[in-house]
Design a protein around this motif. Structure first.
Motif, PDB file in Angstrom:
ATOM      1  N   ILE A  95     128.862  24.328  68.542  1.00  0.00           N
ATOM      2  CA  ILE A  95     128.274  25.610  68.149  1.00  0.00           C
ATOM      3  C   ILE A  95     126.878  25.277  67.638  1.00  0.00           C
ATOM      4  CG2 ILE A  95     129.438  25.531  65.914  1.00  0.00           C
ATOM      5  CD1 ILE A  95     129.119  28.605  65.842  1.00  0.00           C
ATOM      6  N   VAL A  96     125.905  25.909  68.245  1.00  0.00           N
ATOM      7  CA  VAL A  96     124.523  25.638  67.901  1.00  0.00           C
ATOM      8  C   VAL A  96     123.806  26.964  67.678  1.00  0.00           C
ATOM      9  CG1 VAL A  96     122.389  24.532  68.627  1.00  0.00           C
ATOM     10  CG2 VAL A  96     124.574  23.590  69.376  1.00  0.00           C
ATOM     11  N   VAL A  97     123.192  27.091  66.520  1.00  0.00           N
ATOM     12  CA  VAL A  97     122.400  28.268  66.197  1.00  0.00           C
ATOM     13  C   VAL A  97     120.976  27.780  65.961  1.00  0.00           C
ATOM     14  CG1 VAL A  97     122.068  30.182  64.586  1.00  0.00           C
ATOM     15  CG2 VAL A  97     124.390  29.431  65.162  1.00  0.00           C
ATOM     16  N   ALA A  98     120.024  28.436  66.598  1.00  0.00           N
ATOM     17  CA  ALA A  98     118.615  28.064  66.441  1.00  0.00           C
ATOM     18  C   ALA A  98     118.249  28.033  64.962  1.00  0.00           C
ATOM     19  CB  ALA A  98     117.724  29.050  67.181  1.00  0.00           C
ATOM     20  N   GLN A  99     117.478  27.039  64.591  1.00  0.00           N
ATOM     21  CA  GLN A  99     117.066  26.884  63.191  1.00  0.00           C
ATOM     22  C   GLN A  99     116.448  28.180  62.653  1.00  0.00           C
ATOM     23  OE1 GLN A  99     117.908  23.957  61.817  1.00  0.00           O
ATOM     24  NE2 GLN A  99     117.302  24.723  59.825  1.00  0.00           N
ATOM     25  N   SER A 100     115.721  28.886  63.490  1.00  0.00           N
ATOM     26  CA  SER A 100     115.061  30.123  63.072  1.00  0.00           C
ATOM     27  C   SER A 100     116.046  31.263  62.786  1.00  0.00           C
ATOM     28  CB  SER A 100     114.077  30.577  64.155  1.00  0.00           C
ATOM     29  OG  SER A 100     114.771  30.806  65.373  1.00  0.00           O
ATOM     30  N   HIS A 101     117.327  31.099  63.181  1.00  0.00           N
ATOM     31  CA  HIS A 101     118.315  32.172  63.017  1.00  0.00           C
ATOM     32  C   HIS A 101     119.544  31.734  62.217  1.00  0.00           C
ATOM     33  CE1 HIS A 101     115.868  33.821  66.202  1.00  0.00           C
ATOM     34  NE2 HIS A 101     116.451  34.982  66.007  1.00  0.00           N
ATOM     35  N   LYS A 102     119.471  30.608  61.538  1.00  0.00           N
ATOM     36  CA  LYS A 102     120.636  30.050  60.853  1.00  0.00           C
ATOM     37  C   LYS A 102     121.300  31.027  59.885  1.00  0.00           C
ATOM     38  CE  LYS A 102     121.139  25.583  61.865  1.00  0.00           C
ATOM     39  NZ  LYS A 102     121.884  25.362  63.064  1.00  0.00           N
ATOM     40  N   TRP A 103     120.542  31.831  59.207  1.00  0.00           N
ATOM     41  CA  TRP A 103     121.117  32.666  58.157  1.00  0.00           C
ATOM     42  C   TRP A 103     121.168  34.133  58.548  1.00  0.00           C
ATOM     43  CZ3 TRP A 103     123.627  29.408  55.648  1.00  0.00           C
ATOM     44  CH2 TRP A 103     123.120  28.142  55.441  1.00  0.00           C
ATOM     45  N   ARG A 104     121.292  34.424  59.827  1.00  0.00           N
ATOM     46  CA  ARG A 104     121.299  35.814  60.278  1.00  0.00           C
ATOM     47  C   ARG A 104     122.673  36.237  60.787  1.00  0.00           C
ATOM     48  NH1 ARG A 104     117.096  37.363  63.958  1.00  0.00           N
ATOM     49  NH2 ARG A 104     117.904  39.395  63.432  1.00  0.00           N
ATOM     50  N   TRP A 105     123.734  35.692  60.278  1.00  0.00           N
ATOM     51  CA  TRP A 105     125.108  36.107  60.590  1.00  0.00           C
ATOM     52  C   TRP A 105     125.533  35.790  62.021  1.00  0.00           C
ATOM     53  CZ3 TRP A 105     127.345  36.728  56.180  1.00  0.00           C
ATOM     54  CH2 TRP A 105     126.605  37.187  55.098  1.00  0.00           C
ATOM     55  N   ILE A 106     124.819  34.904  62.685  1.00  0.00           N
ATOM     56  CA  ILE A 106     125.157  34.565  64.068  1.00  0.00           C
ATOM     57  C   ILE A 106     126.521  33.875  64.114  1.00  0.00           C
ATOM     58  CG2 ILE A 106     124.412  33.349  66.153  1.00  0.00           C
ATOM     59  CD1 ILE A 106     122.495  35.604  65.159  1.00  0.00           C
ATOM     60  N   TRP A 107     126.774  32.957  63.180  1.00  0.00           N
ATOM     61  CA  TRP A 107     128.066  32.253  63.174  1.00  0.00           C
ATOM     62  C   TRP A 107     129.213  33.258  63.071  1.00  0.00           C
ATOM     63  CZ3 TRP A 107     127.502  27.505  59.392  1.00  0.00           C
ATOM     64  CH2 TRP A 107     126.697  26.546  59.977  1.00  0.00           C
ATOM     65  N   THR A 108     129.048  34.242  62.214  1.00  0.00           N
ATOM     66  CA  THR A 108     130.100  35.249  62.037  1.00  0.00           C
ATOM     67  C   THR A 108     130.319  36.037  63.327  1.00  0.00           C
ATOM     68  OG1 THR A 108     129.634  35.416  59.674  1.00  0.00           O
ATOM     69  CG2 THR A 108     130.812  37.266  60.699  1.00  0.00           C
ATOM     70  N   LEU A 109     129.249  36.423  63.994  1.00  0.00           N
ATOM     71  CA  LEU A 109     129.386  37.148  65.267  1.00  0.00           C
ATOM     72  C   LEU A 109     130.103  36.287  66.308  1.00  0.00           C
ATOM     73  CD1 LEU A 109     125.884  38.858  65.595  1.00  0.00           C
ATOM     74  CD2 LEU A 109     128.066  39.943  65.033  1.00  0.00           C
ATOM     75  N   LEU A 110     129.749  35.009  66.373  1.00  0.00           N
ATOM     76  CA  LEU A 110     130.413  34.110  67.325  1.00  0.00           C
ATOM     77  C   LEU A 110     131.886  33.930  66.967  1.00  0.00           C
ATOM     78  CD1 LEU A 110     127.602  31.473  67.831  1.00  0.00           C
ATOM     79  CD2 LEU A 110     128.452  33.074  69.553  1.00  0.00           C
ATOM     80  N   LEU A 111     132.184  33.791  65.693  1.00  0.00           N
ATOM     81  CA  LEU A 111     133.569  33.651  65.261  1.00  0.00           C
ATOM     82  C   LEU A 111     134.379  34.883  65.651  1.00  0.00           C
ATOM     83  CD1 LEU A 111     135.836  32.152  63.820  1.00  0.00           C
ATOM     84  CD2 LEU A 111     134.993  33.098  61.667  1.00  0.00           C
ATOM     85  N   GLU A 112     133.822  36.056  65.466  1.00  0.00           N
ATOM     86  CA  GLU A 112     134.518  37.283  65.869  1.00  0.00           C
ATOM     87  C   GLU A 112     134.794  37.276  67.369  1.00  0.00           C
ATOM     88  OE1 GLU A 112     131.917  40.348  64.385  1.00  0.00           O
ATOM     89  OE2 GLU A 112     132.614  40.062  62.310  1.00  0.00           O
ATOM     90  N   LYS A 113     133.842  36.786  68.151  1.00  0.00           N
ATOM     91  CA  LYS A 113     134.034  36.700  69.605  1.00  0.00           C
ATOM     92  C   LYS A 113     135.149  35.705  69.931  1.00  0.00           C
ATOM     93  CE  LYS A 113     132.894  37.755  73.815  1.00  0.00           C
ATOM     94  NZ  LYS A 113     133.099  39.109  74.342  1.00  0.00           N
ATOM     95  N   TRP A 114     135.170  34.551  69.258  1.00  0.00           N
ATOM     96  CA  TRP A 114     136.225  33.557  69.513  1.00  0.00           C
ATOM     97  C   TRP A 114     137.588  34.161  69.237  1.00  0.00           C
ATOM     98  CZ3 TRP A 114     133.892  29.650  65.581  1.00  0.00           C
ATOM     99  CH2 TRP A 114     132.658  29.196  66.028  1.00  0.00           C
ATOM    100  N   GLU A 115     137.684  34.869  68.098  1.00  0.00           N
ATOM    101  CA  GLU A 115     138.973  35.462  67.731  1.00  0.00           C
ATOM    102  C   GLU A 115     139.401  36.512  68.749  1.00  0.00           C
ATOM    103  OE1 GLU A 115     138.545  36.739  63.660  1.00  0.00           O
ATOM    104  OE2 GLU A 115     138.637  34.676  62.916  1.00  0.00           O
TER     105      GLU A 115
END
Length: 158
Positions: A95-115
């Motif tokens: 899982i890789v999130v661009a440094q410029s977007h690390k704190w913009r809830w991208i991980w949470t959106l991806l986690l929701e997609k995985w689930e």
């Protein structure tokens, strides 16, 4: 801004390559005993293999036609060992999130997609490995109810 999550395509390679280089550089910094510098750290053949593998799911997150994150996960199945319960799980490879977007809830959106995908496939769990130096990721996963159930260790002999 609206973020779109979709399956990766071959034409996404240039964006993925650059994002993977960010990840690679971080791993080289913290675990130089395990990683060596290669540029690009992600080649087209490897990318194509991942896209074509039936047990590998490759998703990207994009904003304004720019890829800002990607995730690769594999569908895994328990071994045929009598003591093991039969189950399937999604194993997060990258899982890789661009440094410029690390704190913009991208991980949470991806986690929701995985689930969502795991439920569609009747998958029992989502599992991953995270490097001990990556405290941001560890805290994120703990905050999303992931439990640590094993610890991988090593001893360098050379």
């Amino acid at each position: 801004m609206e973020i779109n999550i979709r399956k990766a395509r071959l034409k996404d390679y240039e964006w993925i390559k650059d994002l993977h280089q960010e990840l690679s550089d971080l791993h080289i910094q913290w675990a130089p005993w395990n990683f060596e510098y290669i540029n690009p750290s992600y080649n087209t053949e490897f990318f194509k293999e991942k896209l074509e593998d039936a047990d590998t799911l490759f998703y990207i997150a994009e904003e304004k036609n720019q890829i800002i994150a990607y995730c690769i996960f594999q569908i895994k199945h328990s071994e045929d060992i009598p003591i093991l319960k039969k189950r399937s799980w999604l194993f997060i490879k990258d899982i890789v999130v661009a440094q410029s977007h690390k704190w913009r809830w991208i991980w949470t959106l991806l986690l929701e997609k995985w689930e969502e995908i795991a439920k569609e496939l009747n998958i029992w769990s989502i599992e991953l490995s995270v490097w001990s130096f990556n405290q941001d990721a560890i805290e994120f996963y703990k905050g999303k109810w992931f439990d640590q159930y094993t610890i991988k260790m090593h001893k360098i002999l050379k």
